[in-house]
Write a protein that holds these residues in place. Sequence first.
Motif, mmCIF file in Angstrom:
data_model
loop_
_atom_site.group_PDB
_atom_site.id
_atom_site.type_symbol
_atom_site.label_atom_id
_atom_site.label_comp_id
_atom_site.label_asym_id
_atom_site.label_seq_id
_atom_site.Cartn_x
_atom_site.Cartn_y
_atom_site.Cartn_z
ATOM 1 N N ASP A 23 0.825 -1.204 0.000
ATOM 2 C CA ASP A 23 0.000 0.000 0.000
ATOM 3 C C ASP A 23 0.862 1.258 0.000
ATOM 4 O O ASP A 23 0.662 2.171 -0.811
ATOM 5 N N HIS A 24 1.832 1.311 0.894
ATOM 6 C CA HIS A 24 2.676 2.502 1.004
ATOM 7 C C HIS A 24 3.607 2.654 -0.194
ATOM 8 O O HIS A 24 3.902 3.775 -0.610
ATOM 9 N N THR A 25 4.054 1.533 -0.749
ATOM 10 C CA THR A 25 4.888 1.609 -1.954
ATOM 11 C C THR A 25 4.120 2.288 -3.075
ATOM 12 O O THR A 25 4.631 3.193 -3.744
ATOM 13 N N ALA A 26 2.878 1.862 -3.275
ATOM 14 C CA ALA A 26 2.063 2.455 -4.337
ATOM 15 C C ALA A 26 1.812 3.933 -4.078
ATOM 16 O O ALA A 26 1.963 4.770 -4.973
ATOM 17 N N SER A 52 2.565 0.718 -14.017
ATOM 18 C CA SER A 52 2.432 1.177 -12.632
ATOM 19 C C SER A 52 0.990 1.614 -12.347
ATOM 20 O O SER A 52 0.475 1.398 -11.249
ATOM 21 N N GLN A 53 0.360 2.220 -13.341
ATOM 22 C CA GLN A 53 -1.025 2.669 -13.153
ATOM 23 C C GLN A 53 -1.983 1.490 -13.008
ATOM 24 O O GLN A 53 -3.062 1.626 -12.445
ATOM 25 N N GLU A 54 -1.584 0.334 -13.513
ATOM 26 C CA GLU A 54 -2.401 -0.866 -13.371
ATOM 27 C C GLU A 54 -2.106 -1.597 -12.064
ATOM 28 O O GLU A 54 -3.007 -2.151 -11.434
ATOM 29 N N ILE A 55 -0.828 -1.598 -11.655
ATOM 30 C CA ILE A 55 -0.411 -2.361 -10.476
ATOM 31 C C ILE A 55 -0.675 -1.611 -9.182
ATOM 32 O O ILE A 55 -1.121 -2.204 -8.193
ATOM 33 N N PHE A 56 -0.406 -0.305 -9.157
ATOM 34 C CA PHE A 56 -0.527 0.461 -7.914
ATOM 35 C C PHE A 56 -1.916 0.369 -7.278
ATOM 36 O O PHE A 56 -2.031 0.194 -6.063
ATOM 37 N N LEU A 61 -5.329 -1.775 -2.857
ATOM 38 C CA LEU A 61 -6.445 -2.636 -2.472
ATOM 39 C C LEU A 61 -5.993 -3.689 -1.458
ATOM 40 O O LEU A 61 -6.642 -3.895 -0.427
ATOM 41 N N ILE A 62 -4.868 -4.339 -1.748
ATOM 42 C CA ILE A 62 -4.327 -5.346 -0.824
ATOM 43 C C ILE A 62 -3.980 -4.704 0.517
ATOM 44 O O ILE A 62 -4.155 -5.311 1.578
ATOM 45 N N GLY A 63 -3.529 -3.450 0.463
ATOM 46 C CA GLY A 63 -3.162 -2.742 1.683
ATOM 47 C C GLY A 63 -4.303 -2.581 2.664
ATOM 48 O O GLY A 63 -4.074 -2.355 3.867
#
Length: 240
Positions: A23-26, A52-56, A61-63
Amino acid sequence: METKPFFSGSQLKWIAIIAMLLDHTAKIISFHPFFTHSVPFGNETSSLIQLSQEIFPIFILIGRLAFPLFCFLLVEGFIHTSNTKKYLIRLCLFALVSEIPYDLAFSHQVIDLESQNVFFTLLIGLLVIIGLEKLQDYSIKNVLFSIAIVGTGIYLAEWLRSDYGGWIGILLIVVLYLLRDFLLLKCLLGALVLLQNSWFGLFAFILIYFYNGQRGKQWKYFFYWFYPVHLLVLIGIQQF
């Protein structure tokens, strides 16, 4: 209902930490102009930005799993600690230590009073359940005192503007504490409270349901230090 033993407290901590890190990485890395400005950098770089716009968003969400797990582990820590005072002091210390890294990461200021880190929310939640523990019987006077304690905790979290502060964060901790002996009900009501913030965080209660009641291997201070240190590392990566 009895759980099928599966996750130890240590394993839940690792899941929460990994979710928080994603979460914080994104959030921190995506603050960089490289990801926020649509500048024609070339095909390879444009592909990286698109990826990145797809993964972040998936990382964010996982965060959502992190906070309910940390709240659950806070309550478990309080129930099983042999020294509540040390537990309280430790949370207070790391709330203060983490504030500058938190402000640098999310507001690019050394001190930002507009928002405080999640340790403050957990600290206030701990103070609330300490107060509730002292009210053993269910007399009208104690019920009123309990409502006042919870209300004060919610007000303080809102006033400090702590991460996940306000009624959701504090009420979630209170629900997990008051229903600590009722596993299914605790998970259902906890999920209902959290639903006001994030639907994906509800999956955290599936993990909590399969908690086996064991602490697992303890890395006590590692888990505390990870919060401010990982924020500083992510700030360094962002700047680099």
